[in-house]
Design a protein around this motif. Structure first.
Motif, PDB file in Angstrom:
ATOM      1  N   ALA A   3      -0.513   3.610 -18.119  1.00 48.23           N
ATOM      2  CA  ALA A   3       0.321   4.298 -19.109  1.00 48.23           C
ATOM      3  C   ALA A   3       0.118   5.808 -19.028  1.00 48.23           C
ATOM      4  CB  ALA A   3       0.007   3.786 -20.505  1.00 48.23           C
ATOM      5  N   GLY A   4      -1.127   6.234 -18.847  1.00 48.48           N
ATOM      6  CA  GLY A   4      -1.411   7.664 -18.702  1.00 48.48           C
ATOM      7  C   GLY A   4      -0.761   8.247 -17.468  1.00 48.48           C
ATOM      8  N   MET A   5      -0.773   7.484 -16.384  1.00 44.18           N
ATOM      9  CA  MET A   5      -0.133   7.947 -15.158  1.00 44.18           C
ATOM     10  C   MET A   5       1.375   8.063 -15.356  1.00 44.18           C
ATOM     11  SD  MET A   5      -2.354   5.714 -12.416  1.00 44.18           S
ATOM     12  CE  MET A   5      -1.271   6.019 -11.044  1.00 44.18           C
ATOM     13  N   ASP A   6       1.962   7.108 -16.062  1.00 46.15           N
ATOM     14  CA  ASP A   6       3.406   7.160 -16.334  1.00 46.15           C
ATOM     15  C   ASP A   6       3.768   8.422 -17.116  1.00 46.15           C
ATOM     16  OD1 ASP A   6       3.841   4.788 -15.023  1.00 46.15           O
ATOM     17  OD2 ASP A   6       3.818   3.569 -16.847  1.00 46.15           O
ATOM     18  N   LYS A   7       2.928   8.780 -18.093  1.00 43.99           N
ATOM     19  CA  LYS A   7       3.194   9.985 -18.889  1.00 43.99           C
ATOM     20  C   LYS A   7       3.121  11.236 -18.025  1.00 43.99           C
ATOM     21  CE  LYS A   7       1.625   8.131 -23.295  1.00 43.99           C
ATOM     22  NZ  LYS A   7       0.575   8.136 -24.313  1.00 43.99           N
ATOM     23  N   GLU A   8       2.123  11.293 -17.147  1.00 42.26           N
ATOM     24  CA  GLU A   8       1.986  12.455 -16.274  1.00 42.26           C
ATOM     25  C   GLU A   8       3.155  12.564 -15.307  1.00 42.26           C
ATOM     26  OE1 GLU A   8      -0.201  15.035 -16.334  1.00 42.26           O
ATOM     27  OE2 GLU A   8      -0.829  14.105 -18.220  1.00 42.26           O
ATOM     28  N   ILE A   9       3.581  11.452 -14.770  1.00 41.32           N
ATOM     29  CA  ILE A   9       4.716  11.454 -13.833  1.00 41.32           C
ATOM     30  C   ILE A   9       5.987  11.884 -14.551  1.00 41.32           C
ATOM     31  CG2 ILE A   9       6.198   9.957 -12.437  1.00 41.32           C
ATOM     32  CD1 ILE A   9       3.611   8.416 -11.700  1.00 41.32           C
ATOM     33  N   ALA A  10       6.150  11.464 -15.804  1.00 43.36           N
ATOM     34  CA  ALA A  10       7.346  11.813 -16.570  1.00 43.36           C
ATOM     35  C   ALA A  10       7.420  13.313 -16.842  1.00 43.36           C
ATOM     36  CB  ALA A  10       7.375  11.041 -17.877  1.00 43.36           C
ATOM     37  N   LYS A  11       6.293  14.015 -16.818  1.00 41.70           N
ATOM     38  CA  LYS A  11       6.270  15.459 -17.067  1.00 41.70           C
ATOM     39  C   LYS A  11       6.832  16.258 -15.901  1.00 41.70           C
ATOM     40  CE  LYS A  11       2.156  15.466 -20.002  1.00 41.70           C
ATOM     41  NZ  LYS A  11       0.770  15.956 -20.092  1.00 41.70           N
ATOM     42  N   ARG A  12       6.903  15.636 -14.735  1.00 44.25           N
ATOM     43  CA  ARG A  12       7.377  16.344 -13.543  1.00 44.25           C
ATOM     44  C   ARG A  12       8.873  16.609 -13.617  1.00 44.25           C
ATOM     45  NH1 ARG A  12       4.367  12.770  -8.898  1.00 44.25           N
ATOM     46  NH2 ARG A  12       2.275  13.081  -9.674  1.00 44.25           N
ATOM     47  N   GLY A  13       9.312  17.497 -12.772  1.00 44.00           N
ATOM     48  CA  GLY A  13      10.740  17.764 -12.683  1.00 44.00           C
ATOM     49  C   GLY A  13      11.176  18.914 -13.553  1.00 44.00           C
ATOM     50  N   ARG A  14      12.459  19.053 -13.663  1.00 45.01           N
ATOM     51  CA  ARG A  14      13.046  20.145 -14.419  1.00 45.01           C
ATOM     52  C   ARG A  14      12.808  19.942 -15.905  1.00 45.01           C
ATOM     53  NH1 ARG A  14      19.285  21.555 -13.582  1.00 45.01           N
ATOM     54  NH2 ARG A  14      18.442  22.606 -11.783  1.00 45.01           N
ATOM     55  N   PRO A  15      12.406  21.017 -16.617  1.00 38.94           N
ATOM     56  CA  PRO A  15      12.233  20.874 -18.067  1.00 38.94           C
ATOM     57  C   PRO A  15      13.570  20.631 -18.756  1.00 38.94           C
ATOM     58  CG  PRO A  15      11.791  23.143 -17.369  1.00 38.94           C
ATOM     59  CD  PRO A  15      12.074  22.334 -16.136  1.00 38.94           C
ATOM     60  N   THR A  16      13.535  19.910 -19.860  1.00 35.97           N
ATOM     61  CA  THR A  16      14.771  19.626 -20.587  1.00 35.97           C
ATOM     62  C   THR A  16      15.287  20.899 -21.253  1.00 35.97           C
ATOM     63  OG1 THR A  16      13.509  18.949 -22.519  1.00 35.97           O
ATOM     64  CG2 THR A  16      14.176  17.219 -21.009  1.00 35.97           C
ATOM     65  N   LEU A  17      16.582  21.033 -21.296  1.00 35.65           N
ATOM     66  CA  LEU A  17      17.229  22.196 -21.892  1.00 35.65           C
ATOM     67  C   LEU A  17      17.661  21.879 -23.314  1.00 35.65           C
ATOM     68  CD1 LEU A  17      19.543  23.065 -18.872  1.00 35.65           C
ATOM     69  CD2 LEU A  17      17.367  24.117 -19.440  1.00 35.65           C
ATOM     70  N   GLU A  18      17.775  22.927 -24.136  1.00 35.00           N
ATOM     71  CA  GLU A  18      18.272  22.722 -25.508  1.00 35.00           C
ATOM     72  C   GLU A  18      19.710  22.213 -25.467  1.00 35.00           C
ATOM     73  OE1 GLU A  18      17.845  25.864 -28.342  1.00 35.00           O
ATOM     74  OE2 GLU A  18      15.832  26.342 -27.614  1.00 35.00           O
ATOM     75  N   GLN A  19      20.512  22.870 -24.640  1.00 36.60           N
ATOM     76  CA  GLN A  19      21.908  22.474 -24.526  1.00 36.60           C
ATOM     77  C   GLN A  19      22.149  21.986 -23.101  1.00 36.60           C
ATOM     78  OE1 GLN A  19      24.700  25.599 -25.254  1.00 36.60           O
ATOM     79  NE2 GLN A  19      26.458  24.243 -25.234  1.00 36.60           N
ATOM     80  N   THR A  20      22.342  20.700 -22.957  1.00 36.99           N
ATOM     81  CA  THR A  20      22.559  20.143 -21.623  1.00 36.99           C
ATOM     82  C   THR A  20      24.055  20.108 -21.310  1.00 36.99           C
ATOM     83  OG1 THR A  20      22.634  17.909 -22.504  1.00 36.99           O
ATOM     84  CG2 THR A  20      20.496  18.714 -21.757  1.00 36.99           C
ATOM     85  N   LYS A  21      24.351  20.027 -20.044  1.00 35.46           N
ATOM     86  CA  LYS A  21      25.747  19.933 -19.610  1.00 35.46           C
ATOM     87  C   LYS A  21      26.251  18.514 -19.850  1.00 35.46           C
ATOM     88  CE  LYS A  21      25.684  23.991 -17.345  1.00 35.46           C
ATOM     89  NZ  LYS A  21      26.602  25.017 -17.179  1.00 35.46           N
ATOM     90  N   LYS A  22      27.541  18.399 -20.065  1.00 31.00           N
ATOM     91  CA  LYS A  22      28.159  17.101 -20.304  1.00 31.00           C
ATOM     92  C   LYS A  22      28.971  16.724 -19.079  1.00 31.00           C
ATOM     93  CE  LYS A  22      31.162  14.665 -23.495  1.00 31.00           C
ATOM     94  NZ  LYS A  22      31.936  14.726 -24.721  1.00 31.00           N
ATOM     95  N   PRO A  23      28.644  15.588 -18.456  1.00 31.62           N
ATOM     96  CA  PRO A  23      29.427  15.186 -17.279  1.00 31.62           C
ATOM     97  C   PRO A  23      30.825  14.727 -17.689  1.00 31.62           C
ATOM     98  CG  PRO A  23      27.819  13.498 -17.818  1.00 31.62           C
ATOM     99  CD  PRO A  23      27.584  14.648 -18.762  1.00 31.62           C
ATOM    100  N   VAL A  24      31.820  15.196 -16.937  1.00 36.75           N
ATOM    101  CA  VAL A  24      33.209  14.809 -17.200  1.00 36.75           C
ATOM    102  C   VAL A  24      33.912  14.521 -15.876  1.00 36.75           C
ATOM    103  CG1 VAL A  24      33.419  16.164 -19.320  1.00 36.75           C
ATOM    104  CG2 VAL A  24      34.041  17.191 -17.151  1.00 36.75           C
ATOM    105  N   THR A  25      34.989  13.819 -15.962  1.00 34.48           N
ATOM    106  CA  THR A  25      35.846  13.606 -14.794  1.00 34.48           C
ATOM    107  C   THR A  25      37.122  14.380 -15.039  1.00 34.48           C
ATOM    108  OG1 THR A  25      34.922  11.411 -14.468  1.00 34.48           O
ATOM    109  CG2 THR A  25      37.027  11.872 -13.408  1.00 34.48           C
ATOM    110  N   ILE A  26      37.487  15.205 -14.068  1.00 32.30           N
ATOM    111  CA  ILE A  26      38.671  16.041 -14.216  1.00 32.30           C
ATOM    112  C   ILE A  26      39.402  16.082 -12.879  1.00 32.30           C
ATOM    113  CG2 ILE A  26      37.335  18.119 -13.699  1.00 32.30           C
ATOM    114  CD1 ILE A  26      39.174  19.657 -15.593  1.00 32.30           C
ATOM    115  N   ARG A  27      40.708  16.110 -12.937  1.00 35.12           N
ATOM    116  CA  ARG A  27      41.506  16.178 -11.718  1.00 35.12           C
ATOM    117  C   ARG A  27      42.033  17.603 -11.583  1.00 35.12           C
ATOM    118  NH1 ARG A  27      42.991  11.254  -9.653  1.00 35.12           N
ATOM    119  NH2 ARG A  27      44.976  12.034  -8.889  1.00 35.12           N
TER     120      ARG A  27
END
Length: 105
Positions: free
Chosen positions: A51-75
């Protein structure tokens, strides 16, 4: 592609380990079928550590942003997309900026 491992019975130089490394582990016997059958998964034997290893691994990567982008489909017209892509990497961000400007945001 699967990697095939073969057991070595003697030390061979140039394989990424020294003679001292070989000597330190060469006296370990292979596991028997009974020992392998009794083996348990790491997470079952050490649940707190896992469980401790899972928590440490989850910390990796890009930090979460306050305002995230919303995926959309557009033509869009191909020439519009090509114009933004022709400027290279970051074309989606440039397109987002152009849309923000056009929307008056």
């Amino acid at each position: 592609m699967a990697i095939k491992y073969t057991k070595q019975d003697e030390f061979k130089p140039g394989r990424g380990y020294s003679k001292a490394d070989w000597d330190a582990v060469s006296d370990n016997p292979e596991l028997t079928a009974e020992q392998l059958a009794e083996a348990k998964p790491f997470r079952e034997v050490f649940p707190d550590l896992a469980a401790g290893m899972d928590k440490e691994i989850a910390k990796r990567g890009r930090p979460t942003l306050e305002q995230t982008k919303k995926p959309v489909t557009i033509r869009l017209d191909p020439d519009v997309v090509d114009a933004f892509k022709s400027a290279g990497k970051g074309w989606q961000s440039r397109m987002n900026d152009a849309l923000r400007k056009a929307a008056g945001i």
